[in-house]
Design a protein around this motif. Sequence first.
Motif, PDB file in Angstrom:
ATOM      1  N   ILE A  33      40.369  46.958  47.107  1.00  0.00           N
ATOM      2  CA  ILE A  33      40.408  46.450  48.198  1.00  0.00           C
ATOM      3  C   ILE A  33      40.940  44.714  47.886  1.00  0.00           C
ATOM      4  CG2 ILE A  33      39.089  44.791  50.343  1.00  0.00           C
ATOM      5  CD1 ILE A  33      37.479  47.683  50.120  1.00  0.00           C
ATOM      6  N   LEU A  34      40.815  44.203  47.575  1.00  0.00           N
ATOM      7  CA  LEU A  34      41.068  42.612  46.849  1.00  0.00           C
ATOM      8  C   LEU A  34      42.702  42.960  46.249  1.00  0.00           C
ATOM      9  CD1 LEU A  34      37.735  41.362  44.711  1.00  0.00           C
ATOM     10  CD2 LEU A  34      38.368  41.127  47.313  1.00  0.00           C
ATOM     11  N   ILE A  35      42.732  43.646  45.475  1.00  0.00           N
ATOM     12  CA  ILE A  35      43.927  43.832  44.987  1.00  0.00           C
ATOM     13  C   ILE A  35      45.244  44.309  46.077  1.00  0.00           C
ATOM     14  CG2 ILE A  35      45.370  45.441  43.824  1.00  0.00           C
ATOM     15  CD1 ILE A  35      42.986  45.896  41.541  1.00  0.00           C
ATOM     16  N   GLU A  36      44.256  44.854  46.896  1.00  0.00           N
ATOM     17  CA  GLU A  36      45.472  45.195  48.118  1.00  0.00           C
ATOM     18  C   GLU A  36      45.604  44.273  48.945  1.00  0.00           C
ATOM     19  OE1 GLU A  36      45.746  48.394  52.084  1.00  0.00           O
ATOM     20  OE2 GLU A  36      44.175  49.114  50.306  1.00  0.00           O
ATOM     21  N   ARG A  37      44.452  43.354  49.047  1.00  0.00           N
ATOM     22  CA  ARG A  37      44.422  42.104  50.589  1.00  0.00           C
ATOM     23  C   ARG A  37      45.307  40.974  49.189  1.00  0.00           C
ATOM     24  NH1 ARG A  37      38.599  40.361  52.028  1.00  0.00           N
ATOM     25  NH2 ARG A  37      38.908  41.958  53.294  1.00  0.00           N
ATOM     26  N   TYR A  38      45.901  40.589  47.997  1.00  0.00           N
ATOM     27  CA  TYR A  38      46.569  39.957  47.499  1.00  0.00           C
ATOM     28  C   TYR A  38      47.799  40.219  45.814  1.00  0.00           C
ATOM     29  CZ  TYR A  38      42.477  36.741  49.289  1.00  0.00           C
ATOM     30  OH  TYR A  38      41.295  36.404  49.817  1.00  0.00           O
ATOM     31  N   GLN A  39      47.608  40.893  47.161  1.00  0.00           N
ATOM     32  CA  GLN A  39      48.824  41.693  45.427  1.00  0.00           C
ATOM     33  C   GLN A  39      50.089  40.914  45.553  1.00  0.00           C
ATOM     34  OE1 GLN A  39      48.896  46.415  45.169  1.00  0.00           O
ATOM     35  NE2 GLN A  39      49.698  47.115  47.431  1.00  0.00           N
ATOM     36  N   ASN A  40      49.963  40.690  47.216  1.00  0.00           N
ATOM     37  CA  ASN A  40      51.468  40.511  47.771  1.00  0.00           C
ATOM     38  C   ASN A  40      52.243  39.283  47.784  1.00  0.00           C
ATOM     39  OD1 ASN A  40      52.633  43.620  48.260  1.00  0.00           O
ATOM     40  ND2 ASN A  40      51.940  43.303  50.007  1.00  0.00           N
ATOM     41  N   GLN A  69      50.038  42.000  37.931  1.00  0.00           N
ATOM     42  CA  GLN A  69      49.094  43.189  36.852  1.00  0.00           C
ATOM     43  C   GLN A  69      47.951  42.509  35.878  1.00  0.00           C
ATOM     44  OE1 GLN A  69      51.230  46.444  35.102  1.00  0.00           O
ATOM     45  NE2 GLN A  69      51.981  47.153  37.399  1.00  0.00           N
ATOM     46  N   ASP A  70      48.369  42.167  34.994  1.00  0.00           N
ATOM     47  CA  ASP A  70      47.330  41.164  33.944  1.00  0.00           C
ATOM     48  C   ASP A  70      46.527  40.300  35.345  1.00  0.00           C
ATOM     49  OD1 ASP A  70      48.762  42.410  31.904  1.00  0.00           O
ATOM     50  OD2 ASP A  70      50.303  40.589  31.657  1.00  0.00           O
ATOM     51  N   THR A  71      47.256  39.420  35.694  1.00  0.00           N
ATOM     52  CA  THR A  71      46.724  38.871  36.718  1.00  0.00           C
ATOM     53  C   THR A  71      44.926  39.194  37.416  1.00  0.00           C
ATOM     54  OG1 THR A  71      47.923  37.322  37.240  1.00  0.00           O
ATOM     55  CG2 THR A  71      46.254  37.251  38.878  1.00  0.00           C
ATOM     56  N   PHE A  72      45.663  40.699  37.374  1.00  0.00           N
ATOM     57  CA  PHE A  72      44.012  40.996  38.470  1.00  0.00           C
ATOM     58  C   PHE A  72      42.939  42.093  36.891  1.00  0.00           C
ATOM     59  CE2 PHE A  72      47.100  40.939  41.962  1.00  0.00           C
ATOM     60  CZ  PHE A  72      46.412  41.118  42.967  1.00  0.00           C
ATOM     61  N   ILE A  73      44.004  42.302  36.174  1.00  0.00           N
ATOM     62  CA  ILE A  73      43.125  42.670  34.855  1.00  0.00           C
ATOM     63  C   ILE A  73      42.030  41.105  34.745  1.00  0.00           C
ATOM     64  CG2 ILE A  73      42.821  43.082  32.106  1.00  0.00           C
ATOM     65  CD1 ILE A  73      45.315  45.450  33.457  1.00  0.00           C
ATOM     66  N   LYS A 130      38.104  28.853  46.402  1.00  0.00           N
ATOM     67  CA  LYS A 130      38.092  30.942  47.487  1.00  0.00           C
ATOM     68  C   LYS A 130      39.133  31.332  46.254  1.00  0.00           C
ATOM     69  CE  LYS A 130      40.348  28.514  51.426  1.00  0.00           C
ATOM     70  NZ  LYS A 130      41.804  28.441  52.446  1.00  0.00           N
ATOM     71  N   PHE A 131      38.093  32.643  46.672  1.00  0.00           N
ATOM     72  CA  PHE A 131      39.218  33.286  45.393  1.00  0.00           C
ATOM     73  C   PHE A 131      39.955  33.271  44.978  1.00  0.00           C
ATOM     74  CE2 PHE A 131      40.246  38.142  44.623  1.00  0.00           C
ATOM     75  CZ  PHE A 131      39.556  38.045  43.418  1.00  0.00           C
ATOM     76  N   SER A 132      41.037  33.226  47.023  1.00  0.00           N
ATOM     77  CA  SER A 132      42.051  33.193  46.503  1.00  0.00           C
ATOM     78  C   SER A 132      43.105  31.988  45.051  1.00  0.00           C
ATOM     79  CB  SER A 132      42.938  33.232  48.206  1.00  0.00           C
ATOM     80  OG  SER A 132      42.733  31.837  48.758  1.00  0.00           O
ATOM     81  N   SER A 133      42.550  31.389  46.048  1.00  0.00           N
ATOM     82  CA  SER A 133      42.514  29.988  45.241  1.00  0.00           C
ATOM     83  C   SER A 133      42.973  30.273  43.308  1.00  0.00           C
ATOM     84  CB  SER A 133      42.179  28.528  45.014  1.00  0.00           C
ATOM     85  OG  SER A 133      42.477  28.078  46.606  1.00  0.00           O
ATOM     86  N   TRP A 134      41.248  30.421  43.063  1.00  0.00           N
ATOM     87  CA  TRP A 134      41.094  31.217  41.892  1.00  0.00           C
ATOM     88  C   TRP A 134      41.932  32.120  40.589  1.00  0.00           C
ATOM     89  CZ3 TRP A 134      38.714  35.636  39.525  1.00  0.00           C
ATOM     90  CH2 TRP A 134      37.908  35.670  38.534  1.00  0.00           C
ATOM     91  N   LEU A 135      42.134  33.047  41.941  1.00  0.00           N
ATOM     92  CA  LEU A 135      43.689  34.387  41.231  1.00  0.00           C
ATOM     93  C   LEU A 135      44.681  33.687  41.444  1.00  0.00           C
ATOM     94  CD1 LEU A 135      43.118  37.138  41.150  1.00  0.00           C
ATOM     95  CD2 LEU A 135      43.959  37.742  43.302  1.00  0.00           C
ATOM     96  N   TYR A 136      44.954  32.732  42.514  1.00  0.00           N
ATOM     97  CA  TYR A 136      46.730  32.306  42.215  1.00  0.00           C
ATOM     98  C   TYR A 136      46.874  31.214  40.569  1.00  0.00           C
ATOM     99  CZ  TYR A 136      47.208  33.198  46.845  1.00  0.00           C
ATOM    100  OH  TYR A 136      47.631  34.270  48.080  1.00  0.00           O
ATOM    101  N   THR A 137      45.585  30.981  40.537  1.00  0.00           N
ATOM    102  CA  THR A 137      45.061  30.053  39.356  1.00  0.00           C
ATOM    103  C   THR A 137      45.312  30.728  38.111  1.00  0.00           C
ATOM    104  OG1 THR A 137      44.298  28.292  40.773  1.00  0.00           O
ATOM    105  CG2 THR A 137      43.417  27.935  37.783  1.00  0.00           C
ATOM    106  N   ILE A 138      45.126  31.980  38.176  1.00  0.00           N
ATOM    107  CA  ILE A 138      45.536  32.852  36.543  1.00  0.00           C
ATOM    108  C   ILE A 138      46.523  33.166  36.768  1.00  0.00           C
ATOM    109  CG2 ILE A 138      44.739  35.455  35.980  1.00  0.00           C
ATOM    110  CD1 ILE A 138      42.259  34.750  37.410  1.00  0.00           C
ATOM    111  N   ALA A 139      47.401  33.503  37.768  1.00  0.00           N
ATOM    112  CA  ALA A 139      48.782  33.937  37.912  1.00  0.00           C
ATOM    113  C   ALA A 139      49.816  32.693  37.947  1.00  0.00           C
ATOM    114  CB  ALA A 139      49.057  34.158  39.493  1.00  0.00           C
ATOM    115  N   TYR A 140      49.521  31.629  38.390  1.00  0.00           N
ATOM    116  CA  TYR A 140      50.067  30.323  37.886  1.00  0.00           C
ATOM    117  C   TYR A 140      49.835  30.096  36.248  1.00  0.00           C
ATOM    118  CZ  TYR A 140      51.917  25.902  38.514  1.00  0.00           C
ATOM    119  OH  TYR A 140      52.246  24.555  37.791  1.00  0.00           O
TER     120      TYR A 140
END
Length: 196
Positions: free
Chosen positions: A23-30, A51-55, A69-79
């Motif tokens: 659900i989180l992957i679907e929410r933020y993958q785009n 993919q590596d970001t989500f892993i 926010k979880f989204s900010s944490w995720l964006y930090t990893i991707a960035y």
Amino acid sequence: MDHQSDQYHIDAILAGDIDAYAILIERYQNFIYTLVIRMVRNHEIAEEIAQDTFIKAYLSLAGFEGKSKFSSWLYTIAYRKSLDYLKAKKRQATPVDIDSDLTAHIIEDVKNAFQLLEDKERKEIIKNAILKLSEMEASLITLFYFEEKDIKEISSITGMSPSNIKVKLHRSRKKLYTLLKSYHVSENRIPNERAI
């Protein structure tokens, strides 16, 4: 559509419900893919980094403290993963030679011209213009305007100071507007003042 909070799903995952991560992957993958592709400019690499970001996020989920926010944490990893890729490739951003003397009037002309375009065409033009910016500029524009992150969140994601972000964002915005304006001038699409 799932309306539960990110924390609800994180708690479920940490309690052993692995399927809740989908659900989180679907929410933020785009969103993640959009940020990454604007930095690395390569679809295959962008997909791999996303993919590596989500892993990495999944493996580190127990360490997510909820301070941001979880989204900010995720964006930090991707960035950071995108920056690592760019550093490894030693890729130099090609700056766009642009006159920095823009006025609010020109910006307003561009906005008005875009209102005349079909939505799909407008999105494609904006996307192409963003890809002409440097990786850093593209990521800031994406985070601020498309992901609607505030300066404090962007600072947390990028590690840059808020004042530095404001300066870079201001310059990036000017470059983007100039690129958009030059497109319309070349296509004879900018209406004159009397036509607006």
